[in-house]
Design an enzyme around this catalytic site. Structure first.
Site: not given
Length: 789
Positions: A207, A222, A253, A435, A437-439, A624
């Site tokens: 995004t 991101s 984020g 981060n 979103c945990t990835e 997305s």
């Protein structure tokens, strides 16, 4: 100014297309819903108003007719076209604010650019228009830049600024250009490669790239991982002001490790770390109040933190009062193996298993993992340094209760994250968090932030049909995936060069690590298009092969950059890669389908190095996936009728593949409508509506995430984990029993299974489908979108 542009006559071609589209809808049998008419020579504003009235009238009917869903999307694209302006105006628009190098590159190649845009209108754009209503609205409301007078960036201009940006920075590095295209290397060849991948929705940028690419505003990264040396409020305030604030204002984020702020409440500091969390919560809320892209923060704590119970009770109904309520931030448990080992002992019947909490006297545990952590933790227990001890089952219950009731905490496995990192962290000090979103798995400290730039591959675009003269069904084209992975690798590297970063520490993290986060979207959609149930052996095999090919081609592109003369990432010589180790080497029983290619790549990496330090991260693609109309990331669809509230009201997004299948099975309209009525009565569950269908039945594969065995979904994550060098934002999808009582042990058993399978992320969101749920999943329910592509 707005009146001047919108009051001008709408181009006749657009008016003609609107009339044609409306006539098609009438042929579907919806004449009574289209009683309003369009003026003979309407202004742009009249066209906008007319399309809005028609779409608003038809939106509710999309739930029973997928053709309307597509037609409404086509109408919204015509509404977009009615607001488009010419290329010259767009180039000079102060609202677009193109960077000088992008504007200059377009002007230097204006004839080729115009030819490309003209071709786009008659080729890729037609496919985009037919995706559906949600895709069109997402582009219109979020991704296409707004200009004064009601003007709107066109779809072609949108892809133009992204492709031009990537092309300019790729051309600055001849090696990047040579990796992207074979044969002649020139601006037009590079531009065409990027434009085709973007406009064809093969490579989907994150995004921030879609919003800010090519513009002198915003940052395109991101994910940010912060690990400041914060031990009290005096050290916390500078960290918030100098790092957290600027990143949030740039819509990044954040994952923020705060484990070292571990002084228990005293008379001098009555609220401990909760005072900082409340401040952080208020800051996040304030920054999000006026932004076009909401952002977020996830704070990372280990479960032995002195204030862990207060942290787990900071959201929603669990917060005791407003002074400690933090509904605008998330928490994640950065969990050592020892916690799950002790919980397993409790499950096995051993009594009196306790979990000890420590204050800052044990802060050195942050830097340890594995056996070193276990030995020191148990030594501290024996020496009496603990400030409290809780039965392990009670601690597990507190975590699960908070996750179920508030959507937080997430849960990650600290030891697995450190064990599989590309550096040996026993000599460097453990990684302390991830981060938002945990990835993303990166080392961060007080000198540099972890930063990751993201893109995903839209897997349905990697499907191919046999040649026209050969009978057959669609198949997965691994060569197409390989090309997409290589293109995405160069694209994200180019955008990394193009972007500015909010802080010096973030800039340093990018320059030294060059971390890529390439993921996927549409995995479930791909299975459905291949007529595969997600639970089938064929789907499980394809799941692994996709992950392997994505990593292989991304690493190959990065190694080739070094082979062509670019320098490896900083510290390559000290990394596991320099010894010829690859991510899957640390996993047992890995079967390679490209063994020879991996052998050649291993040799090249040892000899030449890797330009990037990291490659694959399976992120959520909440935002997305809406523009591609594909399923989110690697998850099954949540429901067969998705409800999304947008700026223009509620949009119902049907499972178009299911709707088309029902139409083919029930060609008679009355039978089709009866089948849909049965499906709606069963809360849009195929199983609930039609029972347990035999394997191979056209409808049997349309299960939702809540209907699949969660252990199987965890196993699918584990099957591909060897090829995901970062991590996977794996959520759990739990259906509440009819009596409304959901035992915590049910979720803990899944977390234990994820732990035993060696995953790094045990739980992103824990999504609960209530017993009274109507089957329509509402977008936004406990979903963070800020770093979700």
């Amino acid at each position: 100014m707005a009146l001047d542009f919108l009051s001008t006559d709408c181009p006749l071609g657009i008016v003609s297309d609107i009339i044609s589209n409306v006539n098609t809808i009438k042929e579907y049998g919806y004449s009574s819903e289209l009683s309003t008419t369009l003026a003979p020579r309407p202004s742009r504003e009249q066209v906008l108003e007319y399309i809005t009235r028609v779409v608003d009238k038809l939106k509710p009917l999309c739930r029973v007719d997928e053709r309307l869903y597509i037609a409404c999307g086509e109408l919204v694209h015509l509404r977009i076209k009615a607001r488009n302006t010419d290329l010259k105006y767009w180039l000079k628009s102060s609202e677009i604010d193109l960077s000088d190098v992008v504007e200059q590159a377009i002007l230097e190649h204006i004839d080729f650019v115009q030819k490309t845009l003209n071709s786009f209108e008659t080729s890729e754009y037609r496919d985009l228009c037919s995706l559906g209503l949600q895709s069109a609205l997402k582009y219109e409301e979020m991704y296409l830049a707004k200009m004064r007078g009601g003007r709107l960036e066109s779809m072609g201009q949108f892809f133009l600024r992204l492709a031009t940006t990537a092309t300019h920075y790729t051309m600055e590095q001849p090696a990047m250009a040579r990796v992207l295209v074979s044969g002649e290397v020139g601006w037009t060849y590079i531009f065409r490669a990027f434009f085709t991948a973007l406009a064809g929705q093969v490579v989907i940028p994150a995004t921030p790239i879609m919003l800010f690419g090519g513009r002198d505003c915003g940052s395109m990264a991101s994910c940010y991982l912060l690990n400041p040396r914060v031990t009290d409020m005096n050290s916390a305030i500078p960290a918030l002001m100098e790092e957290v604030g600027p990143i949030l204002c740039n819509r990044g984020g954040i994952g923020l490790s705060l484990q070292r702020f571990n002084t228990p409440p005293t008379e001098g500091c009555s609220r401990g770390v909760m005072a900082l969390l409340k401040l952080l919560d208020s800051m996040t809320m304030a920054i999000n109040s006026d932004g076009e892209r909401p952002t977020g923060v996830c704070v990372y704590f280990e479960p032995w933190h002195a204030d862990i119970r207060a942290i787990l009770n900071m959201r929603g109904m669990l917060a005791r009062d407003e002074t400690v309520r933090c509904d605008n931030i998330f928490a994640c448990m950065w969990t050592p193996d020892l916690f799950f080992d002790r919980y397993q002992r409790y499950v096995d019947g051993e009594s009196g298993i306790m979990w000890t909490l420590f204050d800052d006297t044990a802060s050195h545990l942050c830097h340890m993992y594995g056996n070193d952590f276990t030995r020191e933790y148990e030594r501290l227990e024996r020496c009496g340094f603990g400030i409290d001890a809780i039965p392990i089952q009670d601690m597990a219950f507190i975590i699960v209760r908070s996750a179920v009731m508030t959507g937080s905490p997430f849960l990650m496995f600290k030891d697995a994250c450190n064990r599989h990192y590309h550096f040996d962290m026993r000599q460097r000090g453990a990684i302390m968090g991830s981060n938002l979103c945990t990835e993303i798995i990166q080392h961060a400290d007080e000198t540099q932030n972890g930063v990751c730039n993201l893109a995903s591959i839209n897997l349905p675009k990697c499907l191919a049909l046999p040649p026209p003269n050969i009978a057959g069904v669609p198949y997965f084209d691994f060569a197409a995936l390989g090309r997409a992975a290589a293109t995405a690798t160069i694209f994200v590297n180019a955008m990394m060069c193009a972007s500015t970063y909010p802080t010096v520490k973030s800039q340093k993290g990018v320059e030294e690590n060059r971390s890529l986060g390439l993921g996927i979207q549409g995995l479930h959609t791909t299975f459905l298009m291949l007529d595969l149930d997600m639970a089938s052996p064929e789907a499980h095999q394809l799941n692994k092969q996709i992950a392997e090919r994505l990593l292989l081609n991304s690493m190959k592109a990065s190694a080739t950059l070094c082979k062509l003369g670019m320098q490896p990432f900083k510290g390559f010589e000290d990394s596991k890669y320099s010894r010829g180790e690859l991510p899957f080497d640390a996993y047992p029983n890995v079967t390679l389908t490209n063994r020879n290619a991996w052998r050649r790549l291993r040799t090249d990496i040892k000899q030449y190095g890797l330009y990037n330090s990291q490659f694959v991260a399976y992120m959520p693609t909440v935002s997305s996936s809406q523009v591609t109309e594909s399923s989110e990331g690697f998850s099954p669809v949540y429901t067969n009728l998705f409800s999304k509230v947008t700026a223009t009201g509620e949009v119902l997004r049907p499972n178009v593949l299911l709707m088309r299948t029902i139409r083919s099975i029930f060609p008679q309209e009355c039978a089709r409508l009866q089948a849909l009525s049965t499906l709606e009565a069963a809360k849009w569950s195929v199983v609930g509506a039609f029972g347990d269908l035999p394997v191979g039945h056209p409808l049997s594969k349309f299960k939702t995430a809540f209907e699949y065995d969660q252990t199987m979904l965890i196993n699918m994550c584990a099957d591909r984990a060897a090829f995901v060098d970062q991590s996977q934002s794996m959520s759990l999808f739990i259906t509440e029993p009819a009596d409304g009582k959901l035992p915590a042990s049910r979720i803990m058993n899944l977390l234990v299974h994820a732990y035993k399978r060696g995953l790094k992320t045990g739980m992103y969101y824990c999504k609960i489908k209530k017993a009274t749920n109507n089957g329509v999943f509402v977008g936004g329910d406990l979903v963070c979108t800020s770093c979700s592509l």
